[in-house]
Design a protein around this motif. Structure first.
Motif, PDB file in Angstrom:
ATOM      1  N   LEU A  99      29.578  -6.175 126.741  1.00 61.06           N
ATOM      2  CA  LEU A  99      29.853  -6.066 127.625  1.00 61.06           C
ATOM      3  C   LEU A  99      30.293  -4.172 127.596  1.00 61.06           C
ATOM      4  CD1 LEU A  99      31.600  -8.578 130.161  1.00 61.06           C
ATOM      5  CD2 LEU A  99      29.134  -7.917 129.997  1.00 61.06           C
ATOM      6  N   GLU A 100      30.811  -4.172 126.596  1.00 57.98           N
ATOM      7  CA  GLU A 100      31.111  -3.213 125.895  1.00 57.98           C
ATOM      8  C   GLU A 100      32.524  -2.652 126.752  1.00 57.98           C
ATOM      9  OE1 GLU A 100      27.622  -0.647 126.523  1.00 57.98           O
ATOM     10  OE2 GLU A 100      26.467  -0.683 124.612  1.00 57.98           O
ATOM     11  N   ILE A 101      32.991  -3.596 126.696  1.00 60.68           N
ATOM     12  CA  ILE A 101      34.745  -2.677 127.417  1.00 60.68           C
ATOM     13  C   ILE A 101      35.844  -3.477 125.946  1.00 60.68           C
ATOM     14  CG2 ILE A 101      36.671  -3.967 128.633  1.00 60.68           C
ATOM     15  CD1 ILE A 101      34.639  -6.114 130.471  1.00 60.68           C
ATOM     16  N   GLY A 102      36.270  -2.273 125.577  1.00 59.13           N
ATOM     17  CA  GLY A 102      37.419  -2.268 124.219  1.00 59.13           C
ATOM     18  C   GLY A 102      38.549  -3.347 124.711  1.00 59.13           C
ATOM     19  N   ILE A 103      39.183  -4.020 123.322  1.00 59.72           N
ATOM     20  CA  ILE A 103      39.540  -4.995 123.227  1.00 59.72           C
ATOM     21  C   ILE A 103      41.383  -4.780 122.564  1.00 59.72           C
ATOM     22  CG2 ILE A 103      40.312  -7.437 122.556  1.00 59.72           C
ATOM     23  CD1 ILE A 103      37.263  -7.350 121.843  1.00 59.72           C
ATOM     24  N   ASN A 104      42.464  -5.393 123.552  1.00 61.65           N
ATOM     25  CA  ASN A 104      43.534  -4.745 123.221  1.00 61.65           C
ATOM     26  C   ASN A 104      44.032  -6.664 123.292  1.00 61.65           C
ATOM     27  OD1 ASN A 104      43.085  -2.466 122.548  1.00 61.65           O
ATOM     28  ND2 ASN A 104      44.243  -1.617 125.152  1.00 61.65           N
ATOM     29  N   ALA A 105      45.325  -6.843 122.776  1.00 59.00           N
ATOM     30  CA  ALA A 105      45.941  -7.637 122.761  1.00 59.00           C
ATOM     31  C   ALA A 105      47.925  -7.300 122.315  1.00 59.00           C
ATOM     32  CB  ALA A 105      45.182  -8.834 121.907  1.00 59.00           C
ATOM     33  N   GLY A 106      47.461  -8.956 123.397  1.00 64.08           N
ATOM     34  CA  GLY A 106      49.218  -7.859 122.973  1.00 64.08           C
ATOM     35  C   GLY A 106      50.612  -9.434 123.587  1.00 64.08           C
ATOM     36  N   HIS A 107      51.463 -10.156 123.262  1.00 64.18           N
ATOM     37  CA  HIS A 107      52.246 -11.282 123.771  1.00 64.18           C
ATOM     38  C   HIS A 107      52.686 -12.088 123.187  1.00 64.18           C
ATOM     39  CE1 HIS A 107      55.198 -12.001 126.852  1.00 64.18           C
ATOM     40  NE2 HIS A 107      55.195 -13.368 126.876  1.00 64.18           N
ATOM     41  N   ASP A 108      53.772 -12.774 122.272  1.00 64.74           N
ATOM     42  CA  ASP A 108      54.452 -12.870 121.633  1.00 64.74           C
ATOM     43  C   ASP A 108      52.784 -13.362 120.258  1.00 64.74           C
ATOM     44  OD1 ASP A 108      56.070 -13.694 122.866  1.00 64.74           O
ATOM     45  OD2 ASP A 108      55.752 -16.125 123.797  1.00 64.74           O
ATOM     46  N   LEU A 109      52.454 -12.241 119.956  1.00 68.58           N
ATOM     47  CA  LEU A 109      52.398 -11.905 118.293  1.00 68.58           C
ATOM     48  C   LEU A 109      53.098 -11.070 117.465  1.00 68.58           C
ATOM     49  CD1 LEU A 109      48.816  -9.890 119.233  1.00 68.58           C
ATOM     50  CD2 LEU A 109      49.128 -12.043 119.244  1.00 68.58           C
ATOM     51  N   SER A 110      53.209 -11.755 116.229  1.00 67.29           N
ATOM     52  CA  SER A 110      54.285 -11.788 115.484  1.00 67.29           C
ATOM     53  C   SER A 110      54.024 -12.116 113.888  1.00 67.29           C
ATOM     54  CB  SER A 110      54.978 -12.829 115.200  1.00 67.29           C
ATOM     55  OG  SER A 110      54.542 -13.911 114.536  1.00 67.29           O
ATOM     56  N   LEU A 111      54.489 -11.412 113.143  1.00 69.88           N
ATOM     57  CA  LEU A 111      54.091 -11.283 111.548  1.00 69.88           C
ATOM     58  C   LEU A 111      53.264 -12.123 111.490  1.00 69.88           C
ATOM     59  CD1 LEU A 111      57.084  -9.675 109.452  1.00 69.88           C
ATOM     60  CD2 LEU A 111      54.916  -8.436 109.799  1.00 69.88           C
ATOM     61  N   ASP A 112      54.067 -13.952 111.461  1.00 65.66           N
ATOM     62  CA  ASP A 112      53.793 -15.282 111.202  1.00 65.66           C
ATOM     63  C   ASP A 112      51.962 -15.057 111.768  1.00 65.66           C
ATOM     64  OD1 ASP A 112      55.623 -15.825 109.993  1.00 65.66           O
ATOM     65  OD2 ASP A 112      56.205 -16.370 111.679  1.00 65.66           O
ATOM     66  N   ASN A 113      51.881 -14.911 112.588  1.00 64.81           N
ATOM     67  CA  ASN A 113      50.538 -15.676 113.611  1.00 64.81           C
ATOM     68  C   ASN A 113      49.563 -13.623 114.173  1.00 64.81           C
ATOM     69  OD1 ASN A 113      51.068 -13.962 116.275  1.00 64.81           O
ATOM     70  ND2 ASN A 113      51.983 -15.191 116.345  1.00 64.81           N
ATOM     71  N   ILE A 114      50.320 -12.720 113.334  1.00 66.30           N
ATOM     72  CA  ILE A 114      49.076 -11.744 113.613  1.00 66.30           C
ATOM     73  C   ILE A 114      47.855 -11.480 113.114  1.00 66.30           C
ATOM     74  CG2 ILE A 114      50.461 -10.017 112.511  1.00 66.30           C
ATOM     75  CD1 ILE A 114      48.667  -9.053 115.620  1.00 66.30           C
TER      76      ILE A 114
ATOM     77  N   ALA B  90      36.241  -8.300 135.114  1.00 70.98           N
ATOM     78  CA  ALA B  90      36.609  -7.093 134.177  1.00 70.98           C
ATOM     79  C   ALA B  90      35.945  -6.389 134.238  1.00 70.98           C
ATOM     80  CB  ALA B  90      37.680  -7.472 133.415  1.00 70.98           C
ATOM     81  N   LYS B  91      34.921  -6.568 134.052  1.00 68.36           N
ATOM     82  CA  LYS B  91      33.676  -5.713 133.524  1.00 68.36           C
ATOM     83  C   LYS B  91      33.289  -4.760 134.777  1.00 68.36           C
ATOM     84  CE  LYS B  91      30.038  -3.325 131.828  1.00 68.36           C
ATOM     85  NZ  LYS B  91      30.205  -1.822 131.302  1.00 68.36           N
ATOM     86  N   LYS B  92      33.171  -5.825 136.105  1.00 64.88           N
ATOM     87  CA  LYS B  92      32.747  -5.386 137.304  1.00 64.88           C
ATOM     88  C   LYS B  92      34.132  -4.209 138.035  1.00 64.88           C
ATOM     89  CE  LYS B  92      29.701  -9.213 138.288  1.00 64.88           C
ATOM     90  NZ  LYS B  92      29.897 -10.895 138.693  1.00 64.88           N
ATOM     91  N   THR B  93      34.999  -4.157 137.958  1.00 62.42           N
ATOM     92  CA  THR B  93      35.865  -3.939 138.432  1.00 62.42           C
ATOM     93  C   THR B  93      35.760  -1.934 137.495  1.00 62.42           C
ATOM     94  OG1 THR B  93      37.694  -4.436 136.225  1.00 62.42           O
ATOM     95  CG2 THR B  93      37.687  -6.001 138.712  1.00 62.42           C
ATOM     96  N   GLY B  94      35.539  -1.759 136.569  1.00 62.79           N
ATOM     97  CA  GLY B  94      35.408  -0.401 135.872  1.00 62.79           C
ATOM     98  C   GLY B  94      36.153  -0.226 134.791  1.00 62.79           C
ATOM     99  N   THR B  95      37.323  -1.275 134.573  1.00 60.74           N
ATOM    100  CA  THR B  95      37.977  -1.078 133.025  1.00 60.74           C
ATOM    101  C   THR B  95      37.243  -0.519 132.248  1.00 60.74           C
ATOM    102  OG1 THR B  95      40.293  -2.127 132.551  1.00 60.74           O
ATOM    103  CG2 THR B  95      38.288  -3.516 132.417  1.00 60.74           C
TER     104      THR B  95
END
Length: 237
Positions: free
Chosen positions: A182-197, A142-147
């Motif tokens: 690598l200094e890439i920002g981190i997001n997350a998602g999919h099936d995260l919930s009140l139980d596991n977040i 991912a780092k090599k794509t410039g994202t």
């Protein structure tokens, strides 16, 4: 603090099920921000089965926090994002007939394609994120794509959390450590919930943003039922 971006696809699903404009997607997005969310996410599909392309345009005039549009970067999607110019675009390799996202990008195999698309969006001033599995090699790719960022695809964490939280989050922690290096920002998602977040947040260093839709809407329906049922009973006394 990690930002919460609320995915409003399910609101559009409810609206479309009956026709008309109830619930009002734009009003819901305004209220979600008023309640404190720091972002609104949508994931328009080619068949517009929930979010319509016009919704994406209309929300641009409503969202005052961060506006994130997710999707597979086919020509129609690219044109939409360049027209709307959201805060962030998240690239997701979902098939046309997919019920929901079910895999991250192979950033090594698709490096050239992703680089081209990301360059197009970044030239338009749009922050970019790539939906990826928790794999160090994929993060390096991912780092090599410039994202600007990656979004960790968290379904495997959500599935494994109930039985073994430590093992379920392990690969995500390693991927996050590499992203930080690598200094890439981190997001997350999919099936995260009140139980596991909460456990996930504690184990992901420098988690910038989570995008939550299905679980949040389901939890909101359930946790609000008591209040609404009794409101009706009071009206009927």
């Amino acid at each position: 603090m990690t930002k919460l971006s609320v995915n409003v696809n399910k609101i559009a699903t409810l609206r479309n099920a009956r026709g008309g404009n109830v619930p009002d997607l734009l009003k819901v997005a305004e209220d979600i921000e008023r309640f404190g969310a720091q972002g609104i996410t949508i994931h328009p599909r080619p068949d517009e089965r929930h979010i319509r392309y016009q919704d994406a345009r209309d929300l641009k005039n409503i969202v005052t926090t961060e506006y994130n549009i997710e999707g597979n970067p086919n020509p129609k999607f690219i044109d939409l994002v360049l027209e709307v110019k959201p805060t962030q675009v998240t690239l997701v390799p979902d098939a046309v007939d997919a019920i929901t996202s079910n895999a991250g990008w192979d950033t090594v195999k698709h490096k050239d394609f992703l680089t081209e698309v990301i360059t197009t969006f970044k030239n338009a001033g749009i922050r970019t994120s790539i939906f990826v599995d928790p794999d160090v090699k994929i993060v390096e790719g991912a780092k090599k794509t410039g994202t600007d960022r990656i979004e960790l695809y968290t379904e495997s964490y959500a599935v494994g959390y109930a039985n073994d939280p430590k093992n379920a989050v392990k690969d995500f922690t390693q991927a996050a450590i590499k992203a930080n290096e690598l200094e890439i920002g981190i997001n997350a998602g999919h099936d995260l919930s009140l139980d596991n977040i909460e456990y996930f947040k504690k184990n992901i260093p420098n988690l910038l943003e989570v995008s939550i839709g299905h679980a949040l809407i389901c939890e909101s329906i359930y946790l609000g039922l008591d209040n609404v049922v009794n409101m009706y009973l009071n009206k009927l006394k």
